[in-house]
Design a protein around this motif. Structure first.
Motif, PDB file in Angstrom:
ATOM      1  N   SER A  30      -9.834 -20.986 -25.543  1.00  0.00           N
ATOM      2  CA  SER A  30     -10.219 -19.612 -25.897  1.00  0.00           C
ATOM      3  C   SER A  30     -10.813 -18.898 -24.695  1.00  0.00           C
ATOM      4  O   SER A  30     -11.451 -19.524 -23.834  1.00  0.00           O
ATOM      5  N   ASP A  31     -10.559 -17.607 -24.647  1.00  0.00           N
ATOM      6  CA  ASP A  31     -11.127 -16.777 -23.579  1.00  0.00           C
ATOM      7  C   ASP A  31     -11.210 -15.363 -24.140  1.00  0.00           C
ATOM      8  O   ASP A  31     -10.953 -15.130 -25.325  1.00  0.00           O
ATOM      9  N   LEU A  32     -11.567 -14.418 -23.257  1.00  0.00           N
ATOM     10  CA  LEU A  32     -11.715 -13.039 -23.730  1.00  0.00           C
ATOM     11  C   LEU A  32     -10.422 -12.498 -24.323  1.00  0.00           C
ATOM     12  O   LEU A  32     -10.446 -11.785 -25.319  1.00  0.00           O
ATOM     13  N   MET A  41     -11.434 -15.256 -28.091  1.00  0.00           N
ATOM     14  CA  MET A  41     -12.734 -15.429 -28.757  1.00  0.00           C
ATOM     15  C   MET A  41     -13.815 -14.962 -27.787  1.00  0.00           C
ATOM     16  O   MET A  41     -14.152 -15.652 -26.832  1.00  0.00           O
ATOM     17  N   ASP A  42     -14.324 -13.767 -28.062  1.00  0.00           N
ATOM     18  CA  ASP A  42     -15.390 -13.197 -27.240  1.00  0.00           C
ATOM     19  C   ASP A  42     -16.704 -13.825 -27.694  1.00  0.00           C
ATOM     20  O   ASP A  42     -17.092 -13.665 -28.855  1.00  0.00           O
ATOM     21  N   ILE A  43     -17.374 -14.523 -26.787  1.00  0.00           N
ATOM     22  CA  ILE A  43     -18.622 -15.198 -27.207  1.00  0.00           C
ATOM     23  C   ILE A  43     -19.743 -14.193 -27.471  1.00  0.00           C
ATOM     24  O   ILE A  43     -20.825 -14.582 -27.904  1.00  0.00           O
ATOM     25  N   PRO A 134     -31.577 -14.358 -11.102  1.00  0.00           N
ATOM     26  CA  PRO A 134     -31.270 -14.013 -12.499  1.00  0.00           C
ATOM     27  C   PRO A 134     -30.284 -15.010 -13.114  1.00  0.00           C
ATOM     28  O   PRO A 134     -30.412 -15.386 -14.282  1.00  0.00           O
ATOM     29  N   TYR A 135     -29.317 -15.463 -12.306  1.00  0.00           N
ATOM     30  CA  TYR A 135     -28.344 -16.456 -12.797  1.00  0.00           C
ATOM     31  C   TYR A 135     -29.066 -17.727 -13.248  1.00  0.00           C
ATOM     32  O   TYR A 135     -28.845 -18.228 -14.362  1.00  0.00           O
ATOM     33  N   ALA A 136     -29.940 -18.252 -12.371  1.00  0.00           N
ATOM     34  CA  ALA A 136     -30.625 -19.511 -12.681  1.00  0.00           C
ATOM     35  C   ALA A 136     -31.522 -19.354 -13.912  1.00  0.00           C
ATOM     36  O   ALA A 136     -31.614 -20.258 -14.746  1.00  0.00           O
ATOM     37  N   SER A 138     -30.984 -17.251 -16.382  1.00  0.00           N
ATOM     38  CA  SER A 138     -30.113 -17.183 -17.575  1.00  0.00           C
ATOM     39  C   SER A 138     -29.661 -18.582 -17.990  1.00  0.00           C
ATOM     40  O   SER A 138     -29.529 -18.872 -19.180  1.00  0.00           O
ATOM     41  N   LYS A 139     -29.439 -19.454 -17.009  1.00  0.00           N
ATOM     42  CA  LYS A 139     -28.995 -20.818 -17.306  1.00  0.00           C
ATOM     43  C   LYS A 139     -30.139 -21.666 -17.862  1.00  0.00           C
ATOM     44  O   LYS A 139     -29.958 -22.448 -18.783  1.00  0.00           O
ATOM     45  N   GLN A 140     -31.333 -21.507 -17.286  1.00  0.00           N
ATOM     46  CA  GLN A 140     -32.483 -22.251 -17.804  1.00  0.00           C
ATOM     47  C   GLN A 140     -32.792 -21.794 -19.235  1.00  0.00           C
ATOM     48  O   GLN A 140     -33.089 -22.605 -20.122  1.00  0.00           O
TER      49      GLN A 140
HETATM   50  N1  LIG Z   1     -18.032 -23.120 -10.365  1.00  0.00           N
HETATM   51  C1  LIG Z   1     -19.122 -23.800 -10.115  1.00  0.00           C
HETATM   52  O1  LIG Z   1     -19.246 -24.382  -9.010  1.00  0.00           O
HETATM   53  C2  LIG Z   1     -20.232 -23.889 -11.147  1.00  0.00           C
HETATM   54  C3  LIG Z   1     -21.395 -24.578 -10.824  1.00  0.00           C
HETATM   55  C4  LIG Z   1     -22.407 -24.649 -11.771  1.00  0.00           C
HETATM   56  C5  LIG Z   1     -22.228 -24.088 -13.035  1.00  0.00           C
HETATM   57  N2  LIG Z   1     -21.080 -23.402 -13.324  1.00  0.00           N
HETATM   58  C6  LIG Z   1     -20.960 -22.810 -14.665  1.00  0.00           C
HETATM   59  O2  LIG Z   1     -19.776 -23.299 -15.302  1.00  0.00           O
HETATM   60  C7  LIG Z   1     -19.237 -22.291 -16.158  1.00  0.00           C
HETATM   61  C8  LIG Z   1     -17.785 -22.026 -15.792  1.00  0.00           C
HETATM   62  O3  LIG Z   1     -17.723 -21.622 -14.419  1.00  0.00           O
HETATM   63  P1  LIG Z   1     -16.346 -21.187 -13.716  1.00  0.00           P
HETATM   64  O4  LIG Z   1     -16.556 -21.380 -12.267  1.00  0.00           O
HETATM   65  O5  LIG Z   1     -15.192 -21.832 -14.401  1.00  0.00           O
HETATM   66  O6  LIG Z   1     -16.369 -19.621 -14.046  1.00  0.00           O
HETATM   67  P2  LIG Z   1     -15.146 -18.583 -14.122  1.00  0.00           P
HETATM   68  O7  LIG Z   1     -15.695 -17.247 -13.824  1.00  0.00           O
HETATM   69  O8  LIG Z   1     -13.971 -19.089 -13.336  1.00  0.00           O
HETATM   70  O9  LIG Z   1     -14.733 -18.640 -15.666  1.00  0.00           O
HETATM   71  C9  LIG Z   1     -15.502 -18.042 -16.688  1.00  0.00           C
HETATM   72  C10 LIG Z   1     -14.572 -17.689 -17.828  1.00  0.00           C
HETATM   73  O10 LIG Z   1     -15.365 -17.103 -18.874  1.00  0.00           O
HETATM   74  C11 LIG Z   1     -14.606 -16.061 -19.447  1.00  0.00           C
HETATM   75  N3  LIG Z   1     -15.489 -15.116 -20.133  1.00  0.00           N
HETATM   76  C12 LIG Z   1     -16.324 -14.197 -19.576  1.00  0.00           C
HETATM   77  N4  LIG Z   1     -16.933 -13.498 -20.543  1.00  0.00           N
HETATM   78  C13 LIG Z   1     -16.503 -13.998 -21.731  1.00  0.00           C
HETATM   79  C14 LIG Z   1     -16.776 -13.679 -23.088  1.00  0.00           C
HETATM   80  N5  LIG Z   1     -17.626 -12.695 -23.428  1.00  0.00           N
HETATM   81  N6  LIG Z   1     -16.168 -14.406 -24.050  1.00  0.00           N
HETATM   82  C15 LIG Z   1     -15.290 -15.391 -23.741  1.00  0.00           C
HETATM   83  N7  LIG Z   1     -14.969 -15.716 -22.463  1.00  0.00           N
HETATM   84  C16 LIG Z   1     -15.580 -15.031 -21.481  1.00  0.00           C
HETATM   85  C17 LIG Z   1     -13.897 -15.410 -18.266  1.00  0.00           C
HETATM   86  O11 LIG Z   1     -12.781 -14.646 -18.701  1.00  0.00           O
HETATM   87  C18 LIG Z   1     -13.503 -16.639 -17.445  1.00  0.00           C
HETATM   88  O12 LIG Z   1     -12.210 -17.104 -17.766  1.00  0.00           O
HETATM   89  C19 LIG Z   1     -20.139 -21.063 -15.995  1.00  0.00           C
HETATM   90  O13 LIG Z   1     -21.106 -21.101 -17.013  1.00  0.00           O
HETATM   91  C20 LIG Z   1     -20.788 -21.306 -14.647  1.00  0.00           C
HETATM   92  O14 LIG Z   1     -22.016 -20.635 -14.550  1.00  0.00           O
HETATM   93  C21 LIG Z   1     -20.093 -23.295 -12.410  1.00  0.00           C
END
Ligand SMILES: NC(=O)c1ccc[n+]([C@@H]2O[C@H](COP(=O)([O-])OP(=O)(O)OC[C@H]3O[C@@H](n4cnc5c(N)ncnc54)[C@H](O)[C@@H]3O)[C@@H](O)[C@H]2O)c1
Length: 304
Positions: A30-32, A41-43, A134-136, A138-140
């Motif tokens: 699922s994705d946007l 599926m929009d989360i 802000p990213y960190a 949001s994750k915490q």
């Molecule tokens: N890439 C890394 O090195 C890394 C490291 C640590 C953590 N992460 C985390 O892992 C996860 C995936 O990372 P990634 O690199 O694959 O990111 P990415 O940006 O490649 O993929 C994210 C996906 O989420 C989808 N998305 C965005 N908004 C959405 C919504 N409202 N509903 C449904 N889907 C939606 C996007 O379309 C995209 O396909 C993220 O949470 C990221 O923070 C990634």
């Protein structure tokens, strides 16, 4: 077993779908937007999440949807918290409403550890987190919500902190993909030199395929309520990564250091510890830095 993967069009989500399919799972991607085998599926839309859970009845949800870019998180902190924190709450609320036995995997980041200064050489899950972007944050925050739903509602959730990943399909904005795409562009004559910043910091890199196998093993063997580092337990400096990529290049690569990007890092080394993951699941990384870089460079040559 049925696995619902969110963000399955993304870098990690696409590799994760392959890992789960190869291992006999029925995968609901699922994705946007819908298409290419995905459902939409929009989360951010709890009603849609609930109807997907009712229709497809997954055993596990792996939440790879989100805003993954640290730089963008400074420009769009609201969006980052919406997607990364509220997005997980929407999933957890939907699971609670439809079937609280569904296992949920919440995806955090090593960025949650934040500014480690000189104490980054053995980062275990129990060292204090100090998120500084802000990213960190949001994750915490999403991880704290996950813990709250385990404690308050007895839900089946495991939490992951992913360290730096590399491999095919990673977008620009990460060091390995930026260097690999830069080399591919120099090879094609699209630019003459590669511009780099601080080359001193040492970081922990895991191949995305190893990380996806770790996620599958956490789905299968992870303990409820635990946080797991996914990391290689080894580090490479930016200089080492650059040298290895330059050695793989088909042409001479000229490098210039950009003074604007020479900010020293206040954390010289970040090396994760995956002892807990290994003890609970048997996971060990299979790929080293050379495979990570080879796959990233091959991908960027194909994109150019
Ligand atoms: N890439 C890394 O090195 C890394 C490291 C640590 C953590 N992460 C985390 O892992 C996860 C995936 O990372 P990634 O690199 O694959 O990111 P990415 O940006 O490649 O993929 C994210 C996906 O989420 C989808 N998305 C965005 N908004 C959405 C919504 N409202 N509903 C449904 N889907 C939606 C996007 O379309 C995209 O396909 C993220 O949470 C990221 O923070 C990634």
């Amino acid at each position: 077993m049925k696995a619902l993967i969110t963000g399955s069009n993304g870098f990690i989500g696409s590799h994760l779908s392959t890992e789960f399919e190869k291992n006999g799972y029925e995968v609901i991607k699922s994705d946007l937007t819908e298409g290419g085998g995905n459902i939409a599926m929009d989360i951010m839309n709890p009603a849609v999440i609930q109807s997907v859970l009712e229709k497809y009845k997954p055993d596990v949800i792996i939440n790879m949807a989100g805003q993954a870019n640290v730089g963008l998180s400074w420009k769009k902190p609201q969006l980052t918290v919406q997607l990364n924190t509220v997005g997980l709450i929407n999933i957890l609320e939907s699971v609670k409403a439809v079937n609280s036995e569904i296992r949920v995997i919440a995806i955090g980041s090593s960025d949650e550890y934040g500014s480690l200064k000189e104490s980054g050489s053995n980062v275990t899950e129990d060292i204090p987190v100090k998120p500084v972007t802000p990213y960190a944050i949001s994750k915490q925050a999403q991880e704290l919500f996950a813990q709250l739903y385990v404690q308050s509602y007895g839900m089946d959730i495991c939490m992951i902190r992913l360290f730096n990943l590399g491999g095919a399909g990673q977008s620009k904005g990460y060091m390995i993909s930026d260097f690999s795409s830069g080399i591919a562009e120099v090879e094609l004559g699209k630019k003459d030199v590669m511009s780099v910043g601080n080359l001193e910091s040492a970081r922990d890199y895991t191949h995305v395929k190893d990380a996806c196998r770790a996620v599958r093993l956490i789905v299968e063997k992870g303990h409820v309520g635990e946080v797991y580092n996914i990391c290689s337990g080894t580090t490479h400096t930016v200089q080492e990564v650059l040298d290895k990529l330059i050695a793989m290049a088909k042409t001479e690569i000229k490098v210039v250091q950009d003074p604007a990007r020479m900010r020293p890092s206040d954390t010289p080394v970040v090396c994760g510890n995956h002892d807990k993951l290994t003890a609970h699941t048997g996971w060990q990384p299979k790929y080293g830095i050379d495979e990570i870089l080879k796959d990233a460079l091959t991908y960027w040559r194909e994109q150019n």
